[in-house]
Design a protein around this motif. Structure first.
Motif, PDB file in Angstrom:
ATOM      1  N   VAL A   1       0.833  -1.203   0.000  1.00  0.00           N
ATOM      2  CA  VAL A   1       0.000   0.000   0.000  1.00  0.00           C
ATOM      3  C   VAL A   1       0.867   1.253   0.000  1.00  0.00           C
ATOM      4  O   VAL A   1       0.597   2.233  -0.708  1.00  0.00           O
ATOM      5  CB  VAL A   1      -0.956  -0.018   1.205  1.00  0.00           C
ATOM      6  CG1 VAL A   1      -1.741   1.286   1.293  1.00  0.00           C
ATOM      7  CG2 VAL A   1      -1.910  -1.201   1.100  1.00  0.00           C
ATOM      8  N   GLY A   2       1.950   1.244   0.806  1.00  0.00           N
ATOM      9  CA  GLY A   2       2.848   2.393   0.848  1.00  0.00           C
ATOM     10  C   GLY A   2       3.518   2.650  -0.493  1.00  0.00           C
ATOM     11  O   GLY A   2       3.661   3.801  -0.921  1.00  0.00           O
ATOM     12  N   ILE A   3       3.939   1.588  -1.153  1.00  0.00           N
ATOM     13  CA  ILE A   3       4.571   1.753  -2.467  1.00  0.00           C
ATOM     14  C   ILE A   3       3.580   2.342  -3.470  1.00  0.00           C
ATOM     15  O   ILE A   3       3.910   3.248  -4.241  1.00  0.00           O
ATOM     16  CB  ILE A   3       5.120   0.397  -2.962  1.00  0.00           C
ATOM     17  CG1 ILE A   3       6.274  -0.066  -2.057  1.00  0.00           C
ATOM     18  CG2 ILE A   3       5.595   0.499  -4.408  1.00  0.00           C
ATOM     19  CD1 ILE A   3       6.793  -1.437  -2.382  1.00  0.00           C
ATOM     20  N   PHE A   4       2.344   1.874  -3.429  1.00  0.00           N
ATOM     21  CA  PHE A   4       1.343   2.387  -4.354  1.00  0.00           C
ATOM     22  C   PHE A   4       1.059   3.863  -4.098  1.00  0.00           C
ATOM     23  O   PHE A   4       0.977   4.671  -5.033  1.00  0.00           O
ATOM     24  CB  PHE A   4       0.055   1.565  -4.231  1.00  0.00           C
ATOM     25  CG  PHE A   4      -1.088   2.100  -5.027  1.00  0.00           C
ATOM     26  CD1 PHE A   4      -1.135   1.930  -6.406  1.00  0.00           C
ATOM     27  CD2 PHE A   4      -2.128   2.802  -4.408  1.00  0.00           C
ATOM     28  CE1 PHE A   4      -2.193   2.426  -7.150  1.00  0.00           C
ATOM     29  CE2 PHE A   4      -3.182   3.302  -5.153  1.00  0.00           C
ATOM     30  CZ  PHE A   4      -3.212   3.119  -6.526  1.00  0.00           C
ATOM     31  N   LEU A   5       0.906   4.247  -2.809  1.00  0.00           N
ATOM     32  CA  LEU A   5       0.631   5.641  -2.488  1.00  0.00           C
ATOM     33  C   LEU A   5       1.806   6.543  -2.853  1.00  0.00           C
ATOM     34  O   LEU A   5       1.609   7.679  -3.304  1.00  0.00           O
ATOM     35  CB  LEU A   5       0.290   5.772  -1.002  1.00  0.00           C
ATOM     36  CG  LEU A   5      -1.036   5.127  -0.556  1.00  0.00           C
ATOM     37  CD1 LEU A   5      -1.218   5.277   0.941  1.00  0.00           C
ATOM     38  CD2 LEU A   5      -2.217   5.723  -1.304  1.00  0.00           C
ATOM     39  N   SER A   6       3.027   6.060  -2.670  1.00  0.00           N
ATOM     40  CA  SER A   6       4.198   6.860  -3.026  1.00  0.00           C
ATOM     41  C   SER A   6       4.248   7.119  -4.524  1.00  0.00           C
ATOM     42  O   SER A   6       4.518   8.240  -4.975  1.00  0.00           O
ATOM     43  CB  SER A   6       5.473   6.146  -2.561  1.00  0.00           C
ATOM     44  OG  SER A   6       5.469   5.979  -1.164  1.00  0.00           O
ATOM     45  N   LEU A   7       3.990   6.079  -5.310  1.00  0.00           N
ATOM     46  CA  LEU A   7       3.990   6.263  -6.759  1.00  0.00           C
ATOM     47  C   LEU A   7       2.871   7.204  -7.189  1.00  0.00           C
ATOM     48  O   LEU A   7       3.054   8.040  -8.091  1.00  0.00           O
ATOM     49  CB  LEU A   7       3.821   4.903  -7.451  1.00  0.00           C
ATOM     50  CG  LEU A   7       4.996   3.929  -7.310  1.00  0.00           C
ATOM     51  CD1 LEU A   7       4.650   2.588  -7.948  1.00  0.00           C
ATOM     52  CD2 LEU A   7       6.255   4.502  -7.951  1.00  0.00           C
TER      53      LEU A   7
END
Length: 330
Positions: free
Chosen positions: A246-252
């Motif tokens: 989830v963090g990777i998706f939000l960062s992108l």
């Protein structure tokens, strides 16, 4: 009373000395056919095809006997396989297996019987249980998920004597990974460690029956069915597994939004940075190649005829005519 005639006495004497009629040529039953021995784990079942039917209405029964390599023929004592009407003898039903286990060489034979008639014995080739048995997979398999591990427990396919033992290999793989093999194991409890928390792993247990050294029986093996299980982990690990994607998706997503906002704000600067650099005119390039020649001649010589040439020139009006037209109007 008158005595019988001599010719009658002669016939009676000849009749007493006559040969008896021949016996029926069908004095024996046909033997059973197609003997087959089923050996699967601890199952031992001898079966056969019945004798061909006859005109005799009496029931046909069968007798089974066995012997070891250095012994005489004996009736089966542990189970009833004498004068039976069914065409099989199940040695596993009453403990007869105890006589035929291990590496003892056993021979079996069967014959049919109908009243006073009997058939010839039909003998099955000798066998050794551990050398000829078909080994099945482990029984009662249970898999308990652990923290990054799987605990496997099971029972052996059947009990063996000291002449042989079982060895186990575990084939396992992650659903998106390659297959790995762990073993051999001799115990019935196996732990697979160093697995990913909350990972789904599929596994299959290979069972091998190994005969002790000094015998020529090849190893006999089988595989269990494939089953898949998910490992466990603590709450923090579960949170990590959930939050990292989830963090990777939000960062992108945030990075994409920031880039789009900067593009809109500095659109002119971005266009200026990405526009093509100015080119040096061909006349200047020629002059730089040969600086000694006059620059005006170079420009006149290389000027494009499309820019400086006209096919015809038309004079639309002159200044004096325009002034006269204005005065007349006033």
């Amino acid at each position: 009373m008158r005595p019988p005639p001599l010719w009658l006495l002669w016939l009676l004497l000849c009749g007493l000395g006559a040969t008896a009629p021949p016996l029926d040529s069908f004095s024996q039953l046909a033997a059973p056919q197609h003997l087959n021995l089923h050996l699967y784990n601890d199952e031992q079942i001898l079966s056969w095809a019945p004798s061909p039917p006859t005109n005799d209405t009496r029931p046909v029964v069968y007798q089974v006997e066995y012997k070891f390599i250095k012994g005489s023929w004996n009736k089966v004592k542990d189970v009833n396989c004498t004068d039976i009407t069914e065409t099989k003898c199940d040695f596993t039903r009453g403990g007869g297996l105890n006589s035929f286990t291990g590496l003892r060489q056993v021979s079996l034979r069967v014959r049919a019987k109908q009243g006073s008639l009997t058939s010839e014995w039909v003998t099955l080739s000798k066998f050794e249980h551990y050398c000829n048995v078909t080994v099945g997979p482990p029984r009662n398999i249970s898999v308990t998920p652990g923290k990054g591990s799987l605990i496997i427990q099971f029972s052996p396919p059947f009990d063996v004597t000291t002449d042989a033992s079982f060895k186990y290999h575990v084939h396992y793989w992650e659903k998106t990974g390659t297959q790995q093999v762990s073993g051999p194991f001799t115990k019935n409890s196996i732990v697979l460690n160093d697995l990913k928390p909350f990972g789904v792993y599929c596994l299959q247990i290979e069972t091998q029956l190994i005969v002790n050294d000094g015998n020529t029986c090849p190893p006999r093996s089988s595989f269990s069915k494939v089953s898949c299980h998910e490992t466990t982990g603590n709450a923090y690990t579960r949170l990590q597994v959930t939050l990292i994607p989830v963090g990777i998706f939000l960062s992108l997503l945030g990075l994409t939004g920031a880039c789009f906002f900067l593009f809109l704000k500095y659109q002119s600067q971005v266009k200026y940075l990405f526009q093509a650099p100015p080119n040096i005119p061909e006349q200047i390039k020629e002059y730089l190649k040969d600086p000694d020649q006059p620059i005006l001649e170079v420009l006149d010589k290389d000027s494009s005829p499309k820019d400086d040439a006209w096919d015809s020139v038309s004079i639309i009006s002159s200044l004096e005519k325009e002034q006269d037209r204005v005065l007349q109007t006033l």
